[in-house]
Structures are given as structure tokens and as C-alpha cells.
Design a protein around this motif. Sequence first.
Motif, PDB file in Angstrom:
ATOM      1  N   LYS A 145      34.163  43.698  46.479  1.00 48.00           N
ATOM      2  CA  LYS A 145      33.905  43.562  45.038  1.00 48.00           C
ATOM      3  C   LYS A 145      32.415  43.658  44.737  1.00 48.00           C
ATOM      4  O   LYS A 145      31.990  44.322  43.784  1.00 48.00           O
ATOM      5  CB  LYS A 145      34.459  42.222  44.533  1.00 48.00           C
ATOM      6  CG  LYS A 145      35.969  42.150  44.456  1.00 48.00           C
ATOM      7  CD  LYS A 145      36.450  40.783  44.011  1.00 48.00           C
ATOM      8  CE  LYS A 145      36.026  40.475  42.595  1.00 48.00           C
ATOM      9  NZ  LYS A 145      36.574  39.172  42.136  1.00 48.00           N
ATOM     10  N   SER A 146      31.614  42.990  45.579  1.00 46.15           N
ATOM     11  CA  SER A 146      30.168  42.983  45.360  1.00 46.15           C
ATOM     12  C   SER A 146      29.578  44.386  45.473  1.00 46.15           C
ATOM     13  O   SER A 146      28.735  44.802  44.665  1.00 46.15           O
ATOM     14  CB  SER A 146      29.494  42.045  46.370  1.00 46.15           C
ATOM     15  OG  SER A 146      29.961  40.722  46.209  1.00 46.15           O
ATOM     16  N   LEU A 168      37.025  48.182  42.874  1.00 43.29           N
ATOM     17  CA  LEU A 168      36.949  46.870  42.240  1.00 43.29           C
ATOM     18  C   LEU A 168      38.344  46.353  41.855  1.00 43.29           C
ATOM     19  O   LEU A 168      38.681  45.197  42.104  1.00 43.29           O
ATOM     20  CB  LEU A 168      36.059  46.949  40.994  1.00 43.29           C
ATOM     21  CG  LEU A 168      35.794  45.627  40.256  1.00 43.29           C
ATOM     22  CD1 LEU A 168      35.090  44.639  41.161  1.00 43.29           C
ATOM     23  CD2 LEU A 168      34.968  45.881  38.996  1.00 43.29           C
ATOM     24  N   GLN A 169      39.149  47.243  41.283  1.00 45.81           N
ATOM     25  CA  GLN A 169      40.506  46.870  40.886  1.00 45.81           C
ATOM     26  C   GLN A 169      41.349  46.497  42.108  1.00 45.81           C
ATOM     27  O   GLN A 169      42.072  45.501  42.105  1.00 45.81           O
ATOM     28  CB  GLN A 169      41.165  48.026  40.133  1.00 45.81           C
ATOM     29  CG  GLN A 169      42.570  47.711  39.623  1.00 45.81           C
ATOM     30  CD  GLN A 169      43.195  48.900  38.892  1.00 45.81           C
ATOM     31  OE1 GLN A 169      42.572  49.944  38.752  1.00 45.81           O
ATOM     32  NE2 GLN A 169      44.412  48.743  38.445  1.00 45.81           N
ATOM     33  N   ALA A 171      40.241  45.452  45.027  1.00 39.62           N
ATOM     34  CA  ALA A 171      39.718  44.213  45.604  1.00 39.62           C
ATOM     35  C   ALA A 171      40.206  42.996  44.821  1.00 39.62           C
ATOM     36  O   ALA A 171      40.549  41.963  45.413  1.00 39.62           O
ATOM     37  CB  ALA A 171      38.191  44.254  45.619  1.00 39.62           C
ATOM     38  N   GLU A 172      40.226  43.112  43.494  1.00 41.97           N
ATOM     39  CA  GLU A 172      40.708  41.994  42.671  1.00 41.97           C
ATOM     40  C   GLU A 172      42.188  41.717  42.922  1.00 41.97           C
ATOM     41  O   GLU A 172      42.624  40.560  42.978  1.00 41.97           O
ATOM     42  CB  GLU A 172      40.468  42.308  41.196  1.00 41.97           C
ATOM     43  CG  GLU A 172      39.000  42.216  40.797  1.00 41.97           C
ATOM     44  CD  GLU A 172      38.761  42.606  39.349  1.00 41.97           C
ATOM     45  OE1 GLU A 172      39.686  43.191  38.738  1.00 41.97           O
ATOM     46  OE2 GLU A 172      37.660  42.322  38.834  1.00 41.97           O
ATOM     47  N   TYR A 175      42.422  39.963  46.206  1.00 42.60           N
ATOM     48  CA  TYR A 175      41.946  38.584  46.074  1.00 42.60           C
ATOM     49  C   TYR A 175      43.020  37.705  45.431  1.00 42.60           C
ATOM     50  O   TYR A 175      43.272  36.583  45.874  1.00 42.60           O
ATOM     51  CB  TYR A 175      40.670  38.563  45.228  1.00 42.60           C
ATOM     52  CG  TYR A 175      39.998  37.208  45.200  1.00 42.60           C
ATOM     53  CD1 TYR A 175      39.130  36.828  46.225  1.00 42.60           C
ATOM     54  CD2 TYR A 175      40.231  36.315  44.153  1.00 42.60           C
ATOM     55  CE1 TYR A 175      38.513  35.580  46.204  1.00 42.60           C
ATOM     56  CE2 TYR A 175      39.620  35.067  44.126  1.00 42.60           C
ATOM     57  CZ  TYR A 175      38.769  34.709  45.153  1.00 42.60           C
ATOM     58  OH  TYR A 175      38.175  33.478  45.137  1.00 42.60           O
TER      59      TYR A 175
END
Length: 350
Positions: A145-146, A168-169, A171-172, A175
Motif C-alpha cells: 500500500k505504501s 492499492l485496491q 492491497a486493501e 488487508y
Amino acid sequence: MQLYKKLSHIGFLKNSYAFKFLFVAFIGIHIPLIGLLFFVLYGSKTISADTILIFALIMTLAATGTTLLFLKLLIKPIEVASKALNEYRNKRTIPSLPTNFSDEAGLLMSNIQDSIAENEKFITEKQDLVYLLSHDLRNFVGNSKSVALLILEEEPSETITELAELILQSAEQQYNYIENFIKLLKEQDQIIEKKSENDIVQFSSVFSVVSKQLNQLLSHKNIKLNLSIEVEEALLKIDKILLIRVLVNLIDNAIKFSFQNSEIKVRVYVQGGKLFFKITDNGLGFDQKQSHELFRKFTKMSKLGTSNEPSTGIGLYLCKKIIERHEGQILAESDGINKGATFSVVFIQK
């Protein structure tokens, strides 16, 4: 256990549970004969046959009753082992069974004690490993994400931006999955550790807490919660906090899959010796043939709510585990897609 312990100190009975039973039965069978011999030898010489018959009958009945009593006492190790296993299964109470006997009953108690100890060790190690793994996975996902956020901050080309947003999507989503997995493990541990005792539950106070926890969700979709509490209180084996958790999960589920400006009906009543908590909505519903799938862990039937609310796939699974652990039953019914659903929690009244 005292009789069992004393017989276990006798050499030829030490290693055989069956021999202990046979020994007690042998003594019991011969008590009337021994008593009759003493009665005839040392009694009056003018004893009539009727008196001897009556004495023999009395001695036989007394010996039979005494033998049955001692045999019942001799079954105590089996009862202790069974009770210990049941207590562990229902309340996760770790027993302290004797492990120094060498007959079949002694080996049973020893094996149960060792198995429970090994199971506890396995559970502890599994929890430590899973929590450690989950912690590391969180870090890996957080790193992805980072990196994706750093790329987006550099205002890259449109193609790179799309790829970074996909990272990002993804990874979210990963998570969230890890968070739900950890939540599942913690909830399962709480269910196992929570001891269940019969207690009087006041339903007015239960639904007061439930309404407060759900008020914001209801207001957001302008859904009316119609409560019909026909029973003031009941003796239940479920803890009040766990019951509230189940009801909140079920009503939250109904809110999630209900349409704006609709109504959810909650009815508490007794019928046919059973206590019912019935939650009915007019929302998305489901295919009745797939009702059993709803209660599975991370079910494939998980879907977005009517306002795109996410679904973890573990809420109904945990509700089912809680209710069944406390001698209840949970049911799901629907007339079909977009025809609403009814979830019922049922407890037998004792």
C-alpha cells in the motif's frame, strides 16, 4: 473412586478392570451361602426349613443390593472420565484426572488427560503461529500500500496511475481479508472460553442495548425497527453479552440487505415449548436451497449490501457457532431473490 483405588492395590486385580467387577460379583454371590452356613452351624438345632428358606431369601436380597451398590461405585472412574471430557468439550475446563492406574479404566483416564493436555498445547501453538503470521502478512500488505501511494504522489502517467491504483485496491482487499481472519480467530477463542450457565435474561434490557448499537445504521438507510417482545424474560443457558452479539449481527445483516425506507420486524415469543427470536426483512433475500451456505466460514454467498456495504462472510458463521454451543438453533428462510429473509434463533424452554 475409593473402592476402585482400594481394589487397585490388590495384586491380582491391579491390571484388570474386568477382574475387579468379577471379584466384587464373586464376593456378592457367595455372601448368602456363607451367611447360611454360619446360620445353620451356629444357630439353634431346631431351626425349621421355613426359617432357613426365609433367611436365605433375606440374605440373597441383601447381598444382591450390596453387590449392585458396590458395582455402581466401581463404575465411578468411567463416570469421572466421561464428565471430565464433557466439561472440556462444553466449557473448556481442563480436568485433573488420576494417571497412576494401570487397568483399562485407568488407561482411559490417563489417555483423556494426556489428549486434553496435547490439544491445549496444539491450540496455543496454533494461535501463536497464526497471530504471528497474520502480523507479518499485515506488514507485507502495508508495504504494498505504501509503495502504491508513493507512486501516486509522484503524479505518474495515466497507465502507471491505473496500475498503482490496482495495486492499492488489491492491497486493501488483502488487508481486509487478514483483518477478518484475525477477527474470526479471536471470536472463536472467546466463544470457547466463555462458560455458559443458566441465567434469567430480561429482553427489554437486551433490546435496549441492541437498538443503541444499531441506531446509526438504521437512521442512515431510514429503516424502521419494529420490535414485538411478547416474553418479558426467560431462563437461558447463553450469556446476555453473547445473545446481544448474535442479535446485533443478525439485525445488522438484515439492515445491510434491506432497501432504503423499509422495515425490519423483530419478534420474541414462545410457541410449543420453544423460545423464538425472529428477524424478518423485505430485502434481497436468497435461494432457500442455498440457506445452509449462509452459515459457512467465508461463504461464497457473501455479497455487497443494498448500499454497497461490504460483507466479511463470517458474521452468520459466528452466530451459528454461538447459538449451537448454547443448546440453541439458528434458521434462515427466504421465498427467493428480492423477497426478503427471516432469521430465527430458537431455544428449547426447560
